[in-house]
Design a protein around this motif. Structure first.
Motif, mmCIF file in Angstrom:
data_model
loop_
_atom_site.group_PDB
_atom_site.id
_atom_site.type_symbol
_atom_site.label_atom_id
_atom_site.label_comp_id
_atom_site.label_asym_id
_atom_site.label_seq_id
_atom_site.Cartn_x
_atom_site.Cartn_y
_atom_site.Cartn_z
ATOM 1 N N PRO A 67 58.044 36.382 12.747
ATOM 2 C CA PRO A 67 58.963 36.038 13.931
ATOM 3 C C PRO A 67 58.241 37.293 15.294
ATOM 4 C CG PRO A 67 60.576 35.562 11.961
ATOM 5 C CD PRO A 67 59.064 36.243 11.960
ATOM 6 N N GLN A 68 58.290 37.804 15.015
ATOM 7 C CA GLN A 68 57.869 38.866 16.190
ATOM 8 C C GLN A 68 56.779 38.082 16.688
ATOM 9 O OE1 GLN A 68 59.644 41.006 17.091
ATOM 10 N NE2 GLN A 68 57.785 42.102 18.609
ATOM 11 N N VAL A 69 55.410 38.264 16.138
ATOM 12 C CA VAL A 69 54.293 37.716 16.290
ATOM 13 C C VAL A 69 54.663 36.732 17.503
ATOM 14 C CG1 VAL A 69 51.821 36.568 15.182
ATOM 15 C CG2 VAL A 69 52.823 37.911 14.209
ATOM 16 N N HIS A 70 55.393 35.521 16.936
ATOM 17 C CA HIS A 70 55.142 34.428 18.122
ATOM 18 C C HIS A 70 56.138 35.187 19.460
ATOM 19 C CE1 HIS A 70 56.002 32.310 14.387
ATOM 20 N NE2 HIS A 70 54.535 31.334 14.858
ATOM 21 N N GLU A 71 57.468 36.025 19.217
ATOM 22 C CA GLU A 71 57.719 37.368 20.130
ATOM 23 C C GLU A 71 56.861 37.542 21.206
ATOM 24 O OE1 GLU A 71 60.680 36.466 21.289
ATOM 25 O OE2 GLU A 71 60.925 35.390 19.992
ATOM 26 N N GLN A 72 55.157 38.047 20.567
ATOM 27 C CA GLN A 72 54.892 38.831 21.142
ATOM 28 C C GLN A 72 52.984 37.775 21.725
ATOM 29 O OE1 GLN A 72 53.188 41.285 17.700
ATOM 30 N NE2 GLN A 72 53.970 42.754 18.666
ATOM 31 N N CYS A 73 53.104 36.818 21.888
ATOM 32 C CA CYS A 73 52.381 35.666 22.081
ATOM 33 C C CYS A 73 53.534 35.307 23.650
ATOM 34 C CB CYS A 73 52.665 34.553 21.148
ATOM 35 S SG CYS A 73 51.282 34.647 20.169
ATOM 36 N N ILE A 74 54.160 35.117 23.528
ATOM 37 C CA ILE A 74 55.494 34.388 24.575
ATOM 38 C C ILE A 74 55.060 35.632 25.365
ATOM 39 C CG2 ILE A 74 57.944 33.885 25.131
ATOM 40 C CD1 ILE A 74 58.252 32.861 22.120
ATOM 41 N N GLY A 75 55.917 36.972 24.741
ATOM 42 C CA GLY A 75 55.421 37.981 26.004
ATOM 43 C C GLY A 75 54.171 38.525 27.087
ATOM 44 N N ARG A 76 53.348 37.796 26.442
ATOM 45 C CA ARG A 76 51.810 37.769 26.916
ATOM 46 C C ARG A 76 52.356 36.030 28.212
ATOM 47 N NH1 ARG A 76 49.209 36.621 21.823
ATOM 48 N NH2 ARG A 76 49.003 38.265 20.659
ATOM 49 N N LEU A 77 53.068 35.439 28.870
ATOM 50 C CA LEU A 77 53.441 34.888 29.960
ATOM 51 C C LEU A 77 54.711 35.609 29.674
ATOM 52 C CD1 LEU A 77 53.142 31.276 28.209
ATOM 53 C CD2 LEU A 77 51.696 33.129 28.828
ATOM 54 N N GLN A 78 55.362 36.022 29.587
ATOM 55 C CA GLN A 78 56.246 37.050 30.382
ATOM 56 C C GLN A 78 56.272 38.396 30.376
ATOM 57 O OE1 GLN A 78 59.434 36.224 27.068
ATOM 58 N NE2 GLN A 78 61.016 34.633 28.371
ATOM 59 N N ARG A 79 55.614 38.552 31.753
ATOM 60 C CA ARG A 79 55.232 39.449 32.158
ATOM 61 C C ARG A 79 54.834 39.223 33.402
ATOM 62 N NH1 ARG A 79 49.734 41.276 28.166
ATOM 63 N NH2 ARG A 79 51.480 41.193 26.654
ATOM 64 N N ASP A 80 55.662 41.068 33.936
ATOM 65 C CA ASP A 80 55.236 40.787 35.988
ATOM 66 C C ASP A 80 54.240 39.961 36.151
ATOM 67 O OD1 ASP A 80 57.109 42.775 35.323
ATOM 68 O OD2 ASP A 80 55.575 44.728 35.411
ATOM 69 N N GLY A 81 55.162 39.367 36.707
ATOM 70 C CA GLY A 81 53.641 38.162 37.859
ATOM 71 C C GLY A 81 54.088 36.766 37.436
ATOM 72 N N GLN A 82 54.683 36.552 36.566
ATOM 73 C CA GLN A 82 55.437 35.678 35.942
ATOM 74 C C GLN A 82 56.697 34.528 36.775
ATOM 75 O OE1 GLN A 82 55.366 31.946 35.087
ATOM 76 N NE2 GLN A 82 54.646 32.926 32.842
ATOM 77 N N GLU A 83 55.920 33.695 37.615
ATOM 78 C CA GLU A 83 56.925 33.907 38.554
ATOM 79 C C GLU A 83 57.600 32.294 38.476
ATOM 80 O OE1 GLU A 83 54.507 32.187 42.591
ATOM 81 O OE2 GLU A 83 54.026 34.721 42.123
ATOM 82 N N GLY A 84 57.473 32.175 36.548
ATOM 83 C CA GLY A 84 58.474 30.737 36.336
ATOM 84 C C GLY A 84 58.532 31.178 35.336
ATOM 85 N N HIS A 85 59.849 29.662 34.996
ATOM 86 C CA HIS A 85 60.712 29.876 33.263
ATOM 87 C C HIS A 85 59.768 29.781 32.347
ATOM 88 C CE1 HIS A 85 63.539 29.785 30.661
ATOM 89 N NE2 HIS A 85 63.095 28.831 30.206
ATOM 90 N N VAL A 86 59.570 30.775 31.736
ATOM 91 C CA VAL A 86 58.558 30.239 29.762
ATOM 92 C C VAL A 86 59.139 29.342 28.722
ATOM 93 C CG1 VAL A 86 57.206 31.691 27.884
ATOM 94 C CG2 VAL A 86 57.126 32.413 30.658
ATOM 95 N N THR A 87 58.658 28.148 28.287
ATOM 96 C CA THR A 87 58.997 27.260 27.944
ATOM 97 C C THR A 87 57.928 27.785 26.560
ATOM 98 O OG1 THR A 87 59.891 25.903 29.032
ATOM 99 C CG2 THR A 87 59.194 25.289 26.962
ATOM 100 N N ALA A 88 58.735 28.218 25.127
ATOM 101 C CA ALA A 88 57.365 27.959 24.013
ATOM 102 C C ALA A 88 58.738 26.638 23.627
ATOM 103 C CB ALA A 88 58.321 28.555 22.905
ATOM 104 N N ILE A 89 56.866 26.316 22.453
ATOM 105 C CA ILE A 89 57.879 24.686 22.223
ATOM 106 C C ILE A 89 56.799 24.837 20.488
ATOM 107 C CG2 ILE A 89 56.354 22.089 21.699
ATOM 108 C CD1 ILE A 89 56.318 22.497 24.696
ATOM 109 N N TYR A 90 57.713 24.751 19.496
ATOM 110 C CA TYR A 90 56.865 24.703 17.693
ATOM 111 C C TYR A 90 57.029 23.733 17.620
ATOM 112 C CZ TYR A 90 58.908 30.247 18.601
ATOM 113 O OH TYR A 90 58.691 31.369 18.781
#
Length: 90
Positions: A67-90
């Protein structure tokens, strides 16, 4: 080689099959808006940045045993500069 051929979607790939230059071009095309979709394999994007400049949705087409691999992928979008809410779809 696009799975979106004929659908009017411009997709770029960032997987283990592309070289460094091709990966750089894919990121630039996606971030600039000339590509609509980026297909990214789970482990190929370690250290990848800038996706948060454009993307807020991540769709997992493959699942990893860790599951940590998925969290790392999501983290690529939840970085400084992200202005919106990140949605992950499995």
């Amino acid at each position: 080689r696009s799975i979106f051929a004929g659908a009017g979607v411009n997709a770029v790939f960032y997987t283990g099959s592309e070289g460094v230059h091709q990966k750089e071009e894919a990121v630039e095309a996606f971030v600039s808006g000339s590509a609509d979709v980026m297909v990214l394999s789970l482990r190929s994007g370690a250290g990848l940045n800038r996706l948060q400049e454009r993307a807020q949705v991540i769709v997992f087409g493959e699942l990893d045993w860790s599951p940590q691999v998925h969290e790392q992928c999501i983290g690529r979008l939840q970085r400084d500069g992200q202005e919106g809410h990140v949605t992950a779809i499995y």
